[in-house]
Design a protein around this motif. Structure first.
Motif: not given
Length: 524
Positions: A265-275, A194-198, A187-190
Motif C-alpha cells: 500500500d506504500c512504495v518508497v522509490a529510492v533512486g528509481y528511474d521510470i525508464a 510510512l507510519g500509516d502504511a500496513d 522527511i516528516e511527511r514521508a
C-alpha cells in the motif's frame, strides 16, 4: 602546444586513464598527443565497442569513461553506445573528430552535422570551434557527465582546430557537486506516510546503486523490516541474502515479487528511474502511496505521481528517514521471499536440458560475492535480472534503459580494466556476434575474463514474445559458427560442456582463471 595537445592535457587533468576508440585521419593530432601522454589509448575493432567500453567503465567507476571516433561513419557508429550510457545514467564523454572548419559550410566528404545528431542522446555537447574554448568545454563535459544524474556528453574537434597553436592551461578538476541534505518537512511527511502504511515496500532503482547509497538503504530496511524489491539495474542495493530481499520485479516462479508489490500500500522509490520499469505495471490503478527519494524530482507520469518527494542526496535522505520512522514492520511477505530465493538457488536435476535459468545457481556458486557479472540483452538477460542473486552493489551490470544488444564483450574489457575482481560476461549467440571482434581487443590487452555464450540459434526473446502474441515466430532463426573454434582463433581457451557436471567444472575453472575463457552452452 596545439589544440589537440591542450585537449589531451585537459583529459589528464580529469584523471582519465583510458580512451577507447578507433583512429581516423582527422584525429591525427589527437592520437599523437595521446601517445605522448599518461593516458592509454585502446584501439577497438568497432566504434560501438569503444562506446560500450566507456559506458561500462563509467558505470563501474563513477568516473566518466571516454570514447573516441572520427567524423561521419565513426561518429554514427559511436552513437548507440553513447545513447546506452545516456539512458542507463552512466557517465561518458565522447570525442569525435571533424573536417576543417573551412569546408563545413558546404557538402563535404564524410561530413555530417554530428553535434546536432548527438543532441538527443547526450546531456550536453558542443563543437570545439576555437582553441580558446577547449579547456572550459572539457571541464564542463566531465562535470555534466558525472553530475547526478550522470550521463553522456560529447565534444567535436575539427582537424584544423586540433592543429592550431594555443597558449592555455586545463581548468583544475573539482569535486563533484553534492546535493544538499533533505528538508525536514519532506522527511516528516514521508515518515508519517510510512507510519500509516500496513504493507510498505522499498523499490530500489539504479540510483540506489549508482550513488553508493546501499549502506544507508541496508540500514533502513534492517531497522524497519520493510521488504525491498529492485529494478534490474538496482540489483545488489540490498543483498539478496537479506530476509527483506525479494530480488527483482517479476522474480519467482509465479511472480511472487510482483505479487508483493501489487499487495503493497506504500512504495518508497529510492533512486528509481521510470525508464527502468514502467510504473504502470506495478501501480496500474494508481492506488499506492508513493514516496520518491532521489537526487532529482520525479518525472511527471500518471502512474507515478508521488505524495511526497524527498529531493536530496540519497544516502542522507535515507539516513534522515531511518531516524524519523518509529515503526518496525514484521516482514509481511516472508513467504514470497522464501519462494523467490529457494527457486533462484535450485540446481538442475542431472537429466534436465541446459537452460539459462538452471545455469544461474551453478554460476552464482562459481563466483565470489564481489565478482562482476555483465549481461548482454536477450532472453538470458531476463533470467539473470530476475533470478541471479546479487550480494554487493554494482556487481551485476544490466543495460535496461536503452537495452542494446552487443554490450557484453566490450563491457567485459572495460570491467577487466576497472575492477580487481573476476569478471564474467553472459550473452546470447545474437548479441555475442554483434561485437565478438572485441575478443581481439581483450587478448591484445591481456585481459582475463569469462565469456558465456547461450546458444539457441535464435533471437530468442523476440521468438518468445511472438509466440506469446501469435502462437508462432518469424524472422528470428539464425545459424552460427563453431563458437569454440571461433574463440580459439583469437587465442581464447574454449569449451562446450555436454552435462551439468561438465558445465559446473568448466565455470569454476573459467572464473578462477586469469586467462580469457569462453564457455558455450547449447540450449535445447
Amino acid at each position: 602546444m596545439n589544440g589537440a595537445d591542450l585537449l589531451v592535457r585537459c583529459l589528464e587533468a580529469e584523471d582519465v586513464e583510458y580512451v577507447f576508440g578507433l583512429p581516423g585521419e582527422e584525429l591525427e593530432d589527437v592520437l599523437f598527443a595521446l601517445r605522448d601522454s599518461s593516458i592509454r589509448f585502446v584501439p577497438t575493432r568497432h566504434e560501438q565497442g569503444a562506446a560500450f567500453m566507456a559506458d561500462v567503465y563509467g558505470r563501474l567507476t563513477g568516473e566518466a569513461g571516454v570514447c573516441l571516433a572520427t567524423l561521419g561513419p565513426g561518429a554514427t557508429n559511436l552513437l548507440t553506445g553513447v545513447a546506452d550510457a545516456h539512458l542507463d545514467k552512466s557517465p561518458l564523454v565522447a570525442i569525435t573528430g571533424q573536417g576543417g572548419l573551412e569546408r563545413l559550410h558546404q557538402e563535404s566528404h564524410q561530413a555530417l552535422d554530428v553535434v546536432h545528431t548527438f543532441e538527443a542522446v547526450v546531456k550536453w555537447n558542443t563543437q570545439l570551434n576555437d582553441t580558446e574554448i577547449i579547456n572550459e568545454s572539457v571541464r564542463k563535459a566531465f562535470k555534466l557527465a558525472e553530475y547526478e544524474k550522470p550521463g553522456a556528453t560529447h565534444l567535436e574537434i575539427p582537424e584544423d582546430v586540433a592543429a592550431t597553436a594555443v597558449d592555455a592551461e586545463p581548468l583544475p578538476h573539482r569535486n563533484k557537486v553534492r546535493r544538499p541534505d533533505p528538508d525536514a518537512e519532506s522527511i516528516e511527511r514521508a515518515a508519517d506516510l510510512l507510519g500509516d502504511a500496513d504493507r510498505p515496500i522499498v523499490l530500489a532503482g539504479n540510483g540506489a546503486v549508482r550513488t553508493h547509497a546501499s549502506e544507508r538503504l541496508r540500514e533502513f530496511v534492517e531497522r524497519t523490516g520493510v521488504p525491498v524489491i529492485g529494478t534490474y539495474m538496482g540489483k545488489g542495493a540490498v543483498s539478496d541474502r537479506s530476509d527483506q530481499s525479494l530480488m527483482t520485479l517479476d522474480s519467482g516462479p509465479n511472480d511472487e515479487a510482483a505479487g508483493a508489490i501489487e499487495e503493497a500500500d506504500c512504495v518508497v522509490a529510492v533512486g528509481y528511474d521510470i525508464a527502468e520499469h514502467d510504473p504502470k505495471r506495478w501501480n496500474p490503478d494508481r492506488s499506492k502511496t508513493v514516496i520518491h527519494l532521489d537526487h532529482e524530482p520525479a518525472e511527471v507520469y500518471e502512474h507515478y505521481n508521488p505524495e511526497v518527494e524527498v529531493v536530496a542526496d540519497i544516502s542522507m535522505g535515507l539516513r534522515r528517514l531511518t531516524d524519523a520512522v518509529d515503526d518496525v514492520w514484521t516482514t509481511w511477505c516472508t513467504d514470497a521471499h522464501d519462494v523467490v530465493l529457494t527457486d533462484a538457488r535450485r540446481k538442475p536435476d542431472p537429466d534436465e536440458p541446459f537452460s539459462v535459468r538452471r545455469t544461474l545457481p551453478i554460476l552464482r556458486e562459481a563466483m565470489a560475492d564481489d565478482d562482476v557479472l555483465i549481461s548482454d540483452v536477450g532472453s538470458h538477460k531476463m533470467a539473470i535480472a530476475r533470478h541471479f542473486p546479487v550480494y554487493e552493489p554494482n556487481t551485476c551490470i544490466i543495460s535496461n534503459g536503452l537495452a542494446s544488444m552487443g554490450i557484453a564483450v566490450p563491457g567485459g574489457v572495460a570491467a577487466d580494466l576497472a575492477v580487481d575482481s573476476n569478471v564474467v560476461v553472459a550473452t546470447g549467440d545474437g548479441g555475442f556476434l554483434m561485437n565478438a571482434a572485441e575478443l581481439e581487443t581483450a587478448t591484445r590487452l591481456d585481459c582475463g575474463f569469462t565469456v558465456i555464450v547461450f546458444n539457441d540459434d535464435d533471437y530468442g526473446l523476440i521468438s518468445e514474445k511472438q509466440r506469446e502474441h501469435t502462437g508462432e515466430a518469424f524472422g528470428t532463426r539464425l545459424s552460427n559458427p563453431d563458437f569454440a573454434a571461433f574463440a580459439e582463433s583469437f587465442g581464447v581457451s574454449a569449451s562446450r560442456p555436454t552435462s551439468w557436471t561438465e558445465l559446473a567444472d568448466a565455470l569454476v575453472a573459467a572464473v578462477e582463471s586469469d586467462e580469457m575463457r569462453l564457455v558455450e552452452i547449447a540450449l535445447d
